[in-house]
Design an enzyme around this catalytic site. Structure first.
Site, PDB file in Angstrom:
ATOM      1  N   ASP A  97       0.982  -0.616   0.011  1.00 44.27           N
ATOM      2  CA  ASP A  97       0.106  -0.294   0.075  1.00 44.27           C
ATOM      3  C   ASP A  97       1.093   0.883  -0.214  1.00 44.27           C
ATOM      4  OD1 ASP A  97      -3.075   0.837   1.304  1.00 44.27           O
ATOM      5  OD2 ASP A  97      -1.412   2.155   0.785  1.00 44.27           O
ATOM      6  N   ILE A  98       0.548   2.167  -0.783  1.00 44.82           N
ATOM      7  CA  ILE A  98       1.290   3.518  -0.812  1.00 44.82           C
ATOM      8  C   ILE A  98       1.590   4.309   0.569  1.00 44.82           C
ATOM      9  CG2 ILE A  98      -0.297   4.719  -1.784  1.00 44.82           C
ATOM     10  CD1 ILE A  98       1.494   5.667  -4.193  1.00 44.82           C
ATOM     11  N   ASN A 138     -12.594  -3.560   2.283  1.00 41.69           N
ATOM     12  CA  ASN A 138     -13.357  -2.465   2.853  1.00 41.69           C
ATOM     13  C   ASN A 138     -14.727  -2.479   0.980  1.00 41.69           C
ATOM     14  OD1 ASN A 138     -12.334  -1.042   4.897  1.00 41.69           O
ATOM     15  ND2 ASN A 138     -11.093  -0.125   3.335  1.00 41.69           N
ATOM     16  N   GLN A 140     -14.891   1.953   1.111  1.00 40.66           N
ATOM     17  CA  GLN A 140     -13.826   1.889  -0.069  1.00 40.66           C
ATOM     18  C   GLN A 140     -13.164   3.128  -0.624  1.00 40.66           C
ATOM     19  OE1 GLN A 140     -15.433  -0.921  -2.871  1.00 40.66           O
ATOM     20  NE2 GLN A 140     -14.008  -1.119  -4.380  1.00 40.66           N
ATOM     21  N   HIS A 146     -10.316  -5.034  -3.761  1.00 38.21           N
ATOM     22  CA  HIS A 146      -8.611  -4.985  -2.814  1.00 38.21           C
ATOM     23  C   HIS A 146      -8.876  -5.623  -1.275  1.00 38.21           C
ATOM     24  CE1 HIS A 146     -10.263  -0.977  -2.290  1.00 38.21           C
ATOM     25  NE2 HIS A 146      -9.299  -0.738  -1.084  1.00 38.21           N
ATOM     26  N   HIS A 167      -6.844  -6.353   2.442  1.00 41.45           N
ATOM     27  CA  HIS A 167      -5.711  -5.750   3.091  1.00 41.45           C
ATOM     28  C   HIS A 167      -5.372  -6.103   3.078  1.00 41.45           C
ATOM     29  CE1 HIS A 167      -6.490  -1.206   2.319  1.00 41.45           C
ATOM     30  NE2 HIS A 167      -8.053  -1.433   2.511  1.00 41.45           N
TER      31      HIS A 167
HETATM   32  P1  AMP Z   1      -9.790   1.489   0.621  1.00 38.86           P
HETATM   33  O1  AMP Z   1      -9.948   2.549   1.461  1.00 38.86           O
HETATM   34  O2  AMP Z   1      -9.653   0.241   0.733  1.00 38.86           O
HETATM   35  O3  AMP Z   1      -9.937   1.623  -1.536  1.00 38.86           O
HETATM   36  O4  AMP Z   1      -8.012   1.441   0.267  1.00 38.86           O
HETATM   37  C1  AMP Z   1      -7.375   1.801  -1.175  1.00 38.86           C
HETATM   38  C2  AMP Z   1      -5.779   1.682  -0.521  1.00 38.86           C
HETATM   39  O5  AMP Z   1      -5.455   1.606  -1.570  1.00 38.86           O
HETATM   40  C3  AMP Z   1      -5.428   2.743   0.037  1.00 38.86           C
HETATM   41  O6  AMP Z   1      -4.340   2.197   1.566  1.00 38.86           O
HETATM   42  C4  AMP Z   1      -4.093   3.417  -0.247  1.00 38.86           C
HETATM   43  O7  AMP Z   1      -3.665   4.165   0.231  1.00 38.86           O
HETATM   44  C5  AMP Z   1      -4.130   2.428  -1.448  1.00 38.86           C
HETATM   45  N1  AMP Z   1      -3.915   2.984  -2.809  1.00 38.86           N
HETATM   46  C6  AMP Z   1      -4.616   3.939  -3.722  1.00 38.86           C
HETATM   47  N2  AMP Z   1      -3.108   4.100  -4.746  1.00 38.86           N
HETATM   48  C7  AMP Z   1      -2.762   2.844  -4.410  1.00 38.86           C
HETATM   49  C8  AMP Z   1      -1.179   3.496  -5.299  1.00 38.86           C
HETATM   50  N3  AMP Z   1      -0.957   3.334  -6.428  1.00 38.86           N
HETATM   51  N4  AMP Z   1      -0.057   2.082  -4.804  1.00 38.86           N
HETATM   52  C9  AMP Z   1      -0.569   0.964  -3.593  1.00 38.86           C
HETATM   53  N5  AMP Z   1      -1.256   1.885  -2.685  1.00 38.86           N
HETATM   54  C10 AMP Z   1      -2.276   2.271  -3.404  1.00 38.86           C
END
Ligand code: AMP
Ligand code: ZN
Length: 151
Positions: A30-31, A87, A94, A100, A102
């Site tokens: 995760d970024i 989520n 989400q 995805h 986590h």
């Molecule tokens: P959610 O709130 O469950 O949709 O989580 C989305 C997740 O994606 C968050 O934890 C972000 O930090 C992560 N995210 C968004 N863009 C990227 C990316 N380019 N590379 C890796 N993680 C990402």
């Protein structure tokens, strides 16, 4: 090219610290990690949410998340536990419209670090973190081979 950032990662068109991939799923850091080693496991084929995900792919998603959770609890990464979480839908927070899972490595007594991670979400040494998770996954494979050898 897809508008979806996770589809772009799968295609190699957007950067990511990948830790695992096979024909069905792809996993990368995760970024904005909440905990060290926070990983996302995604289906390679776009599915916006669970309503678009077939059950077999969902099972593969969890299979990979299960392995990563075990891998981070091995000696290469040394977590003590993990949270696995989806989520599903905007109502459930989400934010990226590509399913995805986590995987959040946890340490005993990390309650305050976890709380600050939720706020700060800072990535530190991602190359090193990804390498440690890959080593943990390789360690699982080695352990499985040893079991087979010794019967
Ligand atoms: P959610 O709130 O469950 O949709 O989580 C989305 C997740 O994606 C968050 O934890 C972000 O930090 C992560 N995210 C968004 N863009 C990227 C990316 N380019 N590379 C890796 N993680 C990402
Ligand atoms: Zn996508």
């Amino acid at each position: 090219m897809s508008e979806c950032v996770f589809c772009r990662i799968v295609a190699g068109a957007a950067p990511a610290h990948r830790v695992y991939e096979d024909d069905t799923v792809c996993a990368f850091l995760d970024i904005r990690p909440i905990t060290r080693g926070h990983t996302l496991v995604i289906p390679r084929n776009h599915a916006t949410d669970l309503s678009e995900l077939d059950a077999e792919t969902g099972a593969e998603l969890f299979r990979a998340g299960h392995r990563i959770a075990r891998a981070v609890q091995g000696p290469a990464f040394a977590a003590d536990g993990a949270n696995l979480l989806i989520n599903d839908g905007r109502a459930a927070f989400q934010t990226v419209g590509h399913v995805h899972l986590h995987v959040l490595p946890r340490k005993h007594g990390d309650k305050f670090r976890f709380a600050s991670g939720l706020v700060l979400r800072r990535s530190r040494e991602p190359d090193r973190v990804a390498a440690a998770i890959r080593a943990g996954l390789a360690g699982l494979d080695t352990a499985a081979e040893t079991d087979t050898d010794t019967g």
